[in-house]
Structures are given as structure tokens and as C-alpha cells.
Design a protein around this motif. Structure first.
Motif, PDB file in Angstrom:
ATOM      1  N   ALA A  10       2.905  -0.769   3.968  1.00 34.03           N
ATOM      2  CA  ALA A  10       2.101  -1.888   4.213  1.00 34.03           C
ATOM      3  C   ALA A  10       1.458  -2.491   3.153  1.00 34.03           C
ATOM      4  CB  ALA A  10       0.574  -1.057   4.891  1.00 34.03           C
ATOM      5  N   GLY A  30       0.054   2.832   1.342  1.00 32.81           N
ATOM      6  CA  GLY A  30       0.167   2.158   2.827  1.00 32.81           C
ATOM      7  C   GLY A  30      -1.276   2.226   3.352  1.00 32.81           C
ATOM      8  N   GLY A  46       4.228   2.939   8.501  1.00 28.05           N
ATOM      9  CA  GLY A  46       3.060   2.207   7.479  1.00 28.05           C
ATOM     10  C   GLY A  46       3.139   2.349   6.104  1.00 28.05           C
ATOM     11  N   ALA A  82      -4.366  -0.159   4.233  1.00 30.73           N
ATOM     12  CA  ALA A  82      -4.698  -0.168   5.812  1.00 30.73           C
ATOM     13  C   ALA A  82      -6.303  -0.084   5.614  1.00 30.73           C
ATOM     14  CB  ALA A  82      -4.090   0.901   6.622  1.00 30.73           C
TER      15      ALA A  82
END
Ligand code: FAD
Lengths: 285, 155
Positions: free
Chosen positions: B53, B109, B50, B113
Motif C-alpha cells: 500500500a 502497508g 495490503g 493505511a
């Protein structure tokens, strides 16, 4: 970084994609969410000659009602499957399967069609597809056919899809109101692939019950447990359901997450749990 | 063999841009190497960690698994797109105030999120925050303070 080279096409309509597939045959690899294909390409496990991206084919991204069925376009993302009101109302088992895939990033990009076509034995949808009695629509430039989910997987990551064909739609009979569903996964850490999956449905009035098992054989396995519900779910009935799951898991494989016998024992435990909770839900109406 | 170059139109952090890429160029590669958005981190490059991201049309996605050529016309937001000049975005400020990081590598990241979550669900429960961050690995183990930061940003 992906060190392999390949050609690339991004058609914006289905006929165009099917024509490209027909022209390039085995050299062509379809790209949906890329959540499985991209890691495999990075690792060199697949060597695509040409990648055909389906991401701009809007006509493959839908959920709609058609009489007694739901029809789901292959490009529908996991997050949309999990949140769709029609799926929530008529096939809640599927919404649950989608909501438990990987993490948010995976669910925002990965697609139902890509996951089913990929046919990873540990993947979430297929056990639910079997319990729901789904049919898969395969289209090619030459025509189309429909395959029952239970006949779709031929071996580990091998499916009924032939060269030149594409999975375009999943059709699911709507569940009757009051049907009980339960989706159970054995996972070490939430968001990982499951060690064992059990996806159960009990029809209203306990008319029938079945459980789809995942990761206990090269493909998903369906176990009909209708015969065990007669006297309520007493200990004998639950033991018989567990035995049926254990027997159905005879082809379980061993890996780092568990050996074959552990998987079979967990199939027993998780099938019982799933059928119990689906039946409780059906009894509650 | 030289593969064809593709011209891809993107909107990154509000700016329209056009990049020339090879088929195998990932969105992560283009954002870092061609466009200079080095806040997008390369981690596992298999979709697990992640760190890479970004928001694509408002939703968090791992940019290492997206081919740029398949992202034509997409609206991309990286960590660089969150602050308003020198004014940090409230989620960024909350990570600073609550020490939501140690080495900082996973932070862009994780904040992306969190942005995806708060845009959809401005008042998440702690469980919902943990769910939303479950695709962002932090090898320093700062999870507790990351969750605290996101809850603080939600107010
Ligand atoms: C970190 C991480 C965690 C994950 N965890 C889980 C999990 O817990 N459970 C789970 O089930 N999955 C999990 N996955 C896999 C994820 O669900 C993928 O989205 C899915 O396996 C593939 O779907 P896709 O759309 O990304 O397909 P792609 O990766 O694009 O394609 C996969 C394969 O299917 C073929 N294909 C794609 N679309 C079609 C089509 N329409 N017709 C025919 N063939 C097609 C491709 O050529 C390729 O071979 C995880 C993935 C990651 C990265």
C-alpha cells in the motif's frame, strides 16, 4: 510482477478512447481501477493485446442530478460512490453496496463502471442496480444505447457490452422520500466477496417491494415481493418471500464457500431479512 | 517482442521524478526496483494483503494493481516519505512504542493505511481503525497491537 506484455494507451478524452476501441476491436481491453483486471492479468487468466486506461478521462468521473434521476460516471471510484451526498440522499442502497466492497485500498481505486462491466456473480453493485431499476449507458464510436440493468448480464461474467462499446454512465431513478432500503450480505470475513447478497427496497406506504439477489445464479436476480406486503409482514408473508427467493435461486452454483442448496437456503434467509428491514424502515418513514 | 517504453512523471515523497517503464510495469515494481523505495513490500500481488500500500493523491491504494503508465502526474507517498529526517512520524513512533508489529513485513502497508485514515478522520473509533486496517493482512497476527498503535497515534 506482470509477466505478460501488451500495448498501452491512456487517452484523456472519451472520443479518443472510443476511437481507440473502434480501431483495436477485440484486441483492446479497458482498464478502470484495475482491481479485477490486474489480478487476472497477473494470473494469466486474460491476455490483453492492448490496454486502454480510462483513468485520465476526468469527464467519466461524476455524480449529478438530472430531473428524477441520478447519473453516475463509470469512472466514479467505490469510495466516492459510498460518500456522495446525492447518492446518500436518493439511492442509499447503492452507497451501502459500495461501502461494503473489499477494503479501503480497493474502494479508493476500483470503479462502479469496472465492477458492473466485470459482472462477477458475487459482486456488490448489480443486485442493488436491479432493485433500483438502473439503466446502463453503452457508448461506441458509432453511437450509443441504453440497457436496463436487469437485461445486462448474459451469463457468468458475460454482459450486453459488444466489441467496441464502453459502459460510460449509470442512471438511477431517485427513490421517493421515505423509501426503505436494506443491503444484506452473507460473508465469512468482512471484506471478502459475499456468499449471498440481498438488496431490498420497500416503497413508502408499502406500495411495492422488491429484492435483488446476488451470487445465487450466473447473474443477479430480481424478485418482486409487492404481493406479500398487504397484511403487514406476518410469518406467512415472510415465509412466502423466502420461498420466492429460494425459487429464484434455482440456478445457484456450488463452490468452496457453500453448495448450491446452502446458497438457496441462504437466499431465503437473507431475502427475508432484507425485505423485513427495508419494510420496517419504510414504515418508520 | 519489445514493447514501447513510456516516460511517466510522478511525484514520490515530494520529489518530482520521471521514469521509463514498459506497459506492464506496476507502480510497486517501479517504486522498489527503479526508485529504491524498498519499504514498499511485495506480498500477494493480487490486491489482497495490503503490504504494497502507498498513498496515491493522499489515499491508500495497493501499488501492485496499478500500472505505472496509468499513474502519470500522481502524487505518491511511501513509508519512506513519512519520517522527518530521523524524527519518526507519530504513527511510526506509536507502532514502536506499542509493539505494533512482530516480523514487520506488513508494517509499512499498515502504517500507510493508518495515515490515510487519520488524515481523513483524526479521532477514529476502534471500529473505524479496524475497518481501515482490514485490507492489511498480518501473518504474525499482531492485529490487536496494530489497532492499539493507531489509536495511540490519534491521541
Ligand atoms: C482484495 C479485493 C477484494 C474485493 N472485494 C470485492 C467485494 O467484496 N465486492 C465487490 O463487488 N467487488 C470486490 N472486488 C472487486 C472490485 O470491486 C473491483 O474494483 C471491480 O470488480 C472492478 O472494477 P475496476 O474499476 O477495478 O475495473 P477493472 O479491474 O479495471 O476492470 C474490470 C473489467 O471490466 C472492464 N471494464 C472496465 N471499465 C469498463 C468500462 N467503462 N466499460 C466496459 N468495460 C469496462 C475491464 O476491461 C475488465 O474486463 C475486490 C477486489 C479486490 C482486489
Amino acid at each position: 510482477m506482470i509477466s505478460q506484455e501488451f500495448d498501452f494507451e491512456a487517452p484523456s478524452a472519451l472520443p479518443e478512447a472510443l476511437a481507440l476501441l473502434a480501431r483495436h476491436g477485440d484486441d483492446a481491453t479497458l482498464l478502470s481501477g484495475g482491481m479485477s483486471l490486474m489480478p487476472m492479468t497477473t494470473l494469466g487468466l486474460v491476455q490483453p493485446g492492448m490496454i486502454i486506461s480510462l483513468n485520465h478521462i476526468a469527464e467519466l468521473d461524476y455524480v449529478r442530478e438530472d430531473g428524477n434521476e441520478l447519473r453516475i460516471g463509470a469512472l466514479t471510484r467505490h469510495a466516492d460512490v459510498a460518500a456522495d451526498p446525492l447518492i446518500g440522499a436518493h439511492a442509499a442502497l447503492l452507497a451501502e453496496a459500495a461501502s461494503l466492497i473489499g477494503d479501503v485500498q480497493v474502494r479508493n481505486r476500483g470503479t462502479i463502471g469496472g465492477s458492473i462491466a466485470h459482472a462477477d456473480p458475487a459482486a456488490n453493485y448489480l443486485p442493488a442496480m436491479l432493485a433500483l431499476g438502473a439503466r446502463l449507458r453503452l457508448q461506441s464510436e458509432a453511437g450509443e444505447r441504453s440497457v436496463e440493468a436487469k437485461d445486462f448480464v448474459k451469463g457468468i461474467m458475460t454482459t450486453a457490452i459488444e466489441t467496441g462499446e464502453m459502459l460510460t454512465e449509470i442512471a438511477i431513478p431517485k427513490l421517493a422520500a421515505g423509501t426503505g432500503c436494506s443491503y444484506q450480505r452473507l460473508v465469512r470475513v468482512e471484506g471478502n466477496f459475499a456468499i449471498v447478497i440481498a438488496a431490498a427496497i420497500t416503497e413508502p406506504g408499502r406500495k411495492a417491494a422488491r429484492v435483488g439477489l446476488g451470487n445465487v445464479a450466473p447473474g443477479p436476480v430480481l424478485v418482486d415481493v409487492s404481493g406479500h406486503l398487504g397484511n403487514g409482514l406476518d410469518d406467512a408473508a415472510l415465509a412466502a418471500i423466502g420461498d420466492a427467493a429460494f425459487d429464484a435461486a434455482a440456478e445457484a452454483a456450488s463452490d468452496l464457500a457453500g453448495d448450491a442448496n446452502y446458497r438457496r437456503e441462504m437466499a431465503r434467509v437473507f431475502a427475508r431479512r432484507a425485505v423485513q428491514s427495508a419494510t420496517d424502515a419504510a414504515d418508520a418513514g | 517482442m519489445m514493447m514501447a517504453q513510456f516516460t511517466v512523471n510522478l511525484n514520490v515523497n515530494g520529489d518530482d521524478c520521471s521514469v521509463s517503464v514498459e506497459p506492464q510495469t506496476t507502480l510497486l515494481g517501479v517504486l522498489r526496483d527503479q526508485l529504491g523505495y524498498n519499504g514498499v513490500k511485495a506480498g500477494c500481488e493480487e490486491g489482497d494483503c495490503g503490504a504494497c500500500a502507498v498513498l496515491i493523491d493522499g489515499k491508500p491504494v495497493t501499488s501492485c494493481l496499478v500500472l505505472t503508465a496509468s499513474a502519470e502526474d500522481k502524487k505518491i507517498t511511501t513509508i519512506e516519505g513519512l519520517a522527518d529526517g530521523w524524527q519518526l512520524h507519530p504513527i511510526q513512533q506509536a507502532f514502536v512504542d506499542n509493539h505494533g508489529m512482530q516480523c514487520g513485513y506488513c508494517t509499512p502497508g499498515a502504517i500507510i493505511a493508518a495515515k490515510g485514515l487519520l488524515d481523513e478522520n483524526p479521532k477514529p473509533s476502534e471500529g473505524e481503525v479496524r475497518q481501515a486496517l482490514s485490507g492489511n493482512l498480518c501473518r504474525c497476527g499482531s492485529y490487536g497491537k496494530m489497532v492499539k498503535s493507531v489509536l495511540a497515534a490519534a491521541g
